[in-house]
Design a protein around this motif. Structure first.
Motif, PDB file in Angstrom:
ATOM      1  N   PHE A 217       0.914  -1.221  -0.082  1.00 17.16           N
ATOM      2  CA  PHE A 217       0.145  -0.096  -0.059  1.00 17.16           C
ATOM      3  C   PHE A 217       1.069   1.319   0.010  1.00 17.16           C
ATOM      4  N   GLY A 218       1.834   1.290   0.741  1.00 18.96           N
ATOM      5  CA  GLY A 218       2.996   2.521   0.953  1.00 18.96           C
ATOM      6  C   GLY A 218       3.630   2.755  -0.425  1.00 18.96           C
ATOM      7  N   ARG A 219       3.945   1.561  -1.156  1.00 21.38           N
ATOM      8  CA  ARG A 219       4.464   1.697  -2.597  1.00 21.38           C
ATOM      9  C   ARG A 219       3.355   1.910  -3.541  1.00 21.38           C
ATOM     10  N   GLU A 220       2.358   1.854  -3.215  1.00 24.17           N
ATOM     11  CA  GLU A 220       1.119   2.081  -4.107  1.00 24.17           C
ATOM     12  C   GLU A 220       1.574   0.992  -5.142  1.00 24.17           C
ATOM     13  N   ASP A 221       1.732  -0.201  -5.176  1.00 26.74           N
ATOM     14  CA  ASP A 221       1.840  -1.373  -5.933  1.00 26.74           C
ATOM     15  C   ASP A 221       0.490  -2.054  -6.041  1.00 26.74           C
ATOM     16  N   HIS A 222      -0.219  -1.973  -6.876  1.00 28.05           N
ATOM     17  CA  HIS A 222      -1.367  -2.400  -7.085  1.00 28.05           C
ATOM     18  C   HIS A 222      -1.162  -3.890  -7.523  1.00 28.05           C
ATOM     19  N   ALA A 223      -0.187  -4.272  -8.266  1.00 26.80           N
ATOM     20  CA  ALA A 223       0.278  -5.778  -8.411  1.00 26.80           C
ATOM     21  C   ALA A 223       0.230  -6.487  -7.378  1.00 26.80           C
ATOM     22  N   ALA A 224       1.180  -6.028  -6.661  1.00 25.63           N
ATOM     23  CA  ALA A 224       1.360  -6.709  -5.248  1.00 25.63           C
ATOM     24  C   ALA A 224       0.170  -6.896  -4.366  1.00 25.63           C
ATOM     25  N   LEU A 225      -0.684  -6.017  -4.355  1.00 25.23           N
ATOM     26  CA  LEU A 225      -1.900  -6.035  -3.730  1.00 25.23           C
ATOM     27  C   LEU A 225      -2.847  -7.061  -3.984  1.00 25.23           C
ATOM     28  N   ARG A 226      -2.949  -7.222  -5.319  1.00 25.92           N
ATOM     29  CA  ARG A 226      -3.827  -8.170  -5.872  1.00 25.92           C
ATOM     30  C   ARG A 226      -3.089  -9.809  -5.447  1.00 25.92           C
ATOM     31  N   ARG A 227      -2.084  -9.752  -5.107  1.00 27.31           N
ATOM     32  CA  ARG A 227      -1.826 -11.288  -4.755  1.00 27.31           C
ATOM     33  C   ARG A 227      -1.855 -11.612  -3.405  1.00 27.31           C
ATOM     34  N   VAL A 228      -2.107 -10.447  -2.643  1.00 27.00           N
ATOM     35  CA  VAL A 228      -2.272 -10.781  -1.070  1.00 27.00           C
ATOM     36  C   VAL A 228      -3.479 -10.384  -0.501  1.00 27.00           C
ATOM     37  N   THR A 230      -8.084  -9.901  -1.298  1.00 30.03           N
ATOM     38  CA  THR A 230      -9.256 -10.377  -2.270  1.00 30.03           C
ATOM     39  C   THR A 230      -9.465  -9.068  -3.319  1.00 30.03           C
ATOM     40  N   PRO A 231     -10.303  -9.567  -4.448  1.00 32.05           N
ATOM     41  CA  PRO A 231     -10.771  -8.467  -5.316  1.00 32.05           C
ATOM     42  C   PRO A 231     -11.255  -7.509  -4.700  1.00 32.05           C
ATOM     43  N   GLU A 232     -12.167  -7.886  -3.716  1.00 26.10           N
ATOM     44  CA  GLU A 232     -12.902  -6.746  -3.035  1.00 26.10           C
ATOM     45  C   GLU A 232     -12.126  -5.683  -2.389  1.00 26.10           C
ATOM     46  N   MET A 233     -11.056  -6.299  -1.543  1.00 22.51           N
ATOM     47  CA  MET A 233     -10.268  -5.289  -0.774  1.00 22.51           C
ATOM     48  C   MET A 233      -9.513  -4.686  -1.883  1.00 22.51           C
ATOM     49  N   VAL A 234      -9.084  -5.188  -2.826  1.00 23.21           N
ATOM     50  CA  VAL A 234      -8.041  -4.362  -3.907  1.00 23.21           C
ATOM     51  C   VAL A 234      -9.142  -3.265  -4.386  1.00 23.21           C
ATOM     52  N   SER A 235     -10.473  -3.458  -4.340  1.00 24.47           N
ATOM     53  CA  SER A 235     -11.109  -2.146  -4.826  1.00 24.47           C
ATOM     54  C   SER A 235     -11.081  -1.155  -3.813  1.00 24.47           C
ATOM     55  N   TYR A 236     -11.066  -1.597  -2.528  1.00 31.96           N
ATOM     56  CA  TYR A 236     -11.190  -0.395  -1.300  1.00 31.96           C
ATOM     57  C   TYR A 236      -9.842   0.330  -1.334  1.00 31.96           C
ATOM     58  N   LEU A 237      -8.722  -0.593  -1.451  1.00 35.14           N
ATOM     59  CA  LEU A 237      -7.510   0.067  -1.060  1.00 35.14           C
ATOM     60  C   LEU A 237      -7.125   0.959  -2.374  1.00 35.14           C
ATOM     61  N   SER A 238      -7.652   0.363  -3.683  1.00 33.29           N
ATOM     62  CA  SER A 238      -7.219   1.132  -4.740  1.00 33.29           C
ATOM     63  C   SER A 238      -7.911   2.561  -4.839  1.00 33.29           C
ATOM     64  N   GLU A 239      -9.039   2.807  -4.083  1.00 36.63           N
ATOM     65  CA  GLU A 239     -10.006   3.888  -4.010  1.00 36.63           C
ATOM     66  C   GLU A 239      -9.210   4.739  -3.024  1.00 36.63           C
ATOM     67  N   GLU A 240      -8.706   4.291  -2.039  1.00 31.80           N
ATOM     68  CA  GLU A 240      -7.832   5.136  -1.010  1.00 31.80           C
ATOM     69  C   GLU A 240      -6.666   5.710  -1.669  1.00 31.80           C
ATOM     70  N   LEU A 241      -5.964   4.894  -2.688  1.00 35.59           N
ATOM     71  CA  LEU A 241      -4.618   5.395  -3.174  1.00 35.59           C
ATOM     72  C   LEU A 241      -5.142   6.280  -4.324  1.00 35.59           C
ATOM     73  N   ALA A 242      -6.168   6.325  -4.952  1.00 37.34           N
ATOM     74  CA  ALA A 242      -6.730   7.133  -5.850  1.00 37.34           C
ATOM     75  C   ALA A 242      -7.087   8.717  -5.227  1.00 37.34           C
ATOM     76  N   ASP A 243      -7.702   8.399  -3.986  1.00 36.29           N
ATOM     77  CA  ASP A 243      -7.936   9.749  -3.367  1.00 36.29           C
ATOM     78  C   ASP A 243      -6.707  10.526  -2.716  1.00 36.29           C
ATOM     79  N   LEU A 322      -5.993 -11.377   2.406  1.00 33.23           N
ATOM     80  CA  LEU A 322      -6.862 -10.609   3.293  1.00 33.23           C
ATOM     81  C   LEU A 322      -8.054 -10.112   2.841  1.00 33.23           C
ATOM     82  N   ALA A 323      -9.050 -10.588   3.629  1.00 33.88           N
ATOM     83  CA  ALA A 323     -10.449 -10.047   3.131  1.00 33.88           C
ATOM     84  C   ALA A 323     -11.234  -9.028   3.837  1.00 33.88           C
ATOM     85  N   ALA A 324     -10.763  -8.638   5.040  1.00 34.83           N
ATOM     86  CA  ALA A 324     -11.614  -7.691   5.688  1.00 34.83           C
ATOM     87  C   ALA A 324     -10.824  -7.050   6.816  1.00 34.83           C
TER      88      ALA A 324
END
Length: 328
Positions: A217-228, A230-243, A322-324
């Motif tokens: 999350f600190g590196r804003e590495d979306h590919a690494a986030l998708r590996r660890v 869930t897709p739902e958590m990817v959407s939430y974390l990506s939203e925060e990174l976009a903000d 990670l799911a929640a």
């Protein structure tokens, strides 16, 4: 007495302070809160542990539908459903009465009033026929639905496994963290068929995921986030990174170290396993300006301590993700 100009100055100062506080709040990179999915237990309370003895905040954002809320809303709507006289029938009756009254006032006399009674009789006959048809239709619908499972609403008849009893809030064992000296011996929960036992490699993976998610999350590495996660958590974390990008800041997380952890509960739903862990960890978490790199929030010279509830999931014995995340 305070003069008018002084009152205006105090008001302007108050407004400036309020807007300054809002601006400071928007500068925070991490939104926090509780989000994600925990399967059938998404909207159930998490048992307390030694690491997180306080009740966890309920999940605020989730793609899992809240069946309890939907059923309550349907029951409320059914209870507040207007009767015949409050709907179309009521509008017809009010229109006929108003029309008859106007006829009397315009000079049609009792002849017009007799016409009103005739129209009222016709309206009552029509209303009775409509109500009879509605009752017949409802009785056929209830008959076609069949009997409901005892204790489970019809809309949840195929989800009976999700109605498991709340696990016991007795002693739970902690992670075997180096330097802490606590040993893992399995959770003490209600003996239910869907409860599972975790092994040492599972616990090591949870500790590893904590560092991987924070640093990705600190590196804003979306590919690494998708590996660890869930897709739902990817959407939430990506939203925060976009903000963060929109605000011109980025979240810099480093030196993540797990201090204490407990397993609150672990269970299985069909081919998917879940485990909720209370994690107390420290990290250097700051917010920097994206251009200059200057710290705008947080302190880099000392780590901060955080306690959260992380739920992990895996399917068919695959990798834990990670799911929640919930705040205690």
């Amino acid at each position: 007495m305070i003069s008018r100009s002084k009152r205006l100055a105090v008001l302007l100062a108050g407004l400036f302070l309020a807007f300054s506080m809002v601006a400071m709040d928007q500068a925070e990179a991490r939104r926090g809160g509780s989000f994600g999915s925990r399967g059938m237990r998404t909207f159930q309370s998490v048992p307390p542990t030694r690491t997180a003895p306080q009740p966890a905040a309920p999940v605020e954002r989730s793609m899992t539908p809240n069946a309890g809320t939907n059923n309550t809303a349907r029951q409320t709507q059914a209870f507040q459903r207007p009767g015949f006289l409050s709907g179309l029938g009521g509008s017809m009756m009010r229109g006929l009465l108003l029309g008859g009254l106007i006829g009397v006032l315009l000079g049609q006399g009792f002849g017009g009033l007799a016409g009103i009674f005739g129209l009222l009789l016709q309206a009552l006959l029509m209303g009775g026929a409509i109500m009879l048809a509605v009752r017949l239709f409802r009785s056929q619908s209830v008959h076609n639905q069949g009997p409901a499972v005892a204790g489970v609403p019809r809309s949840m008849g195929n989800l009976g496994r999700g109605a498991a009893a709340q696990p016991d809030t007795g002693d739970v064992a902690a992670f075997p963290i180096p330097g802490i000296g606590s040993a893992f011996g399995g959770t003490t929960q209600a003996n239910a068929s869907d409860e599972i036992t975790l092994s040492q490699p599972d616990l090591d993976t949870f500790q590893q995921r904590l560092t991987e998610v924070q640093e990705a999350f600190g590196r804003e590495d979306h590919a690494a986030l998708r590996r660890v996660v869930t897709p739902e958590m990817v959407s939430y974390l990506s939203e925060e990174l976009a903000d963060n990008a929109k605000k011109g800041v980025r979240n810099d997380v480093s030196d993540v170290s797990l201090l204490e952890a407990d397993i609150a509960e672990s269970w299985r739903e069909d081919d998917r396993d879940y485990a909720t862990a209370a994690l107390r960890y420290e990290s250097r978490d700051v917010t920097r300006d994206r251009v200059s790199g200057k710290i705008v929030a947080g302190q880099a010279d000392r780590p901060t301590e955080t306690t959260e509830l992380w739920t992990f999931t895996r399917q068919n014995g695959g990798d834990w993700k990670l799911a929640a995340i919930q705040q205690p």
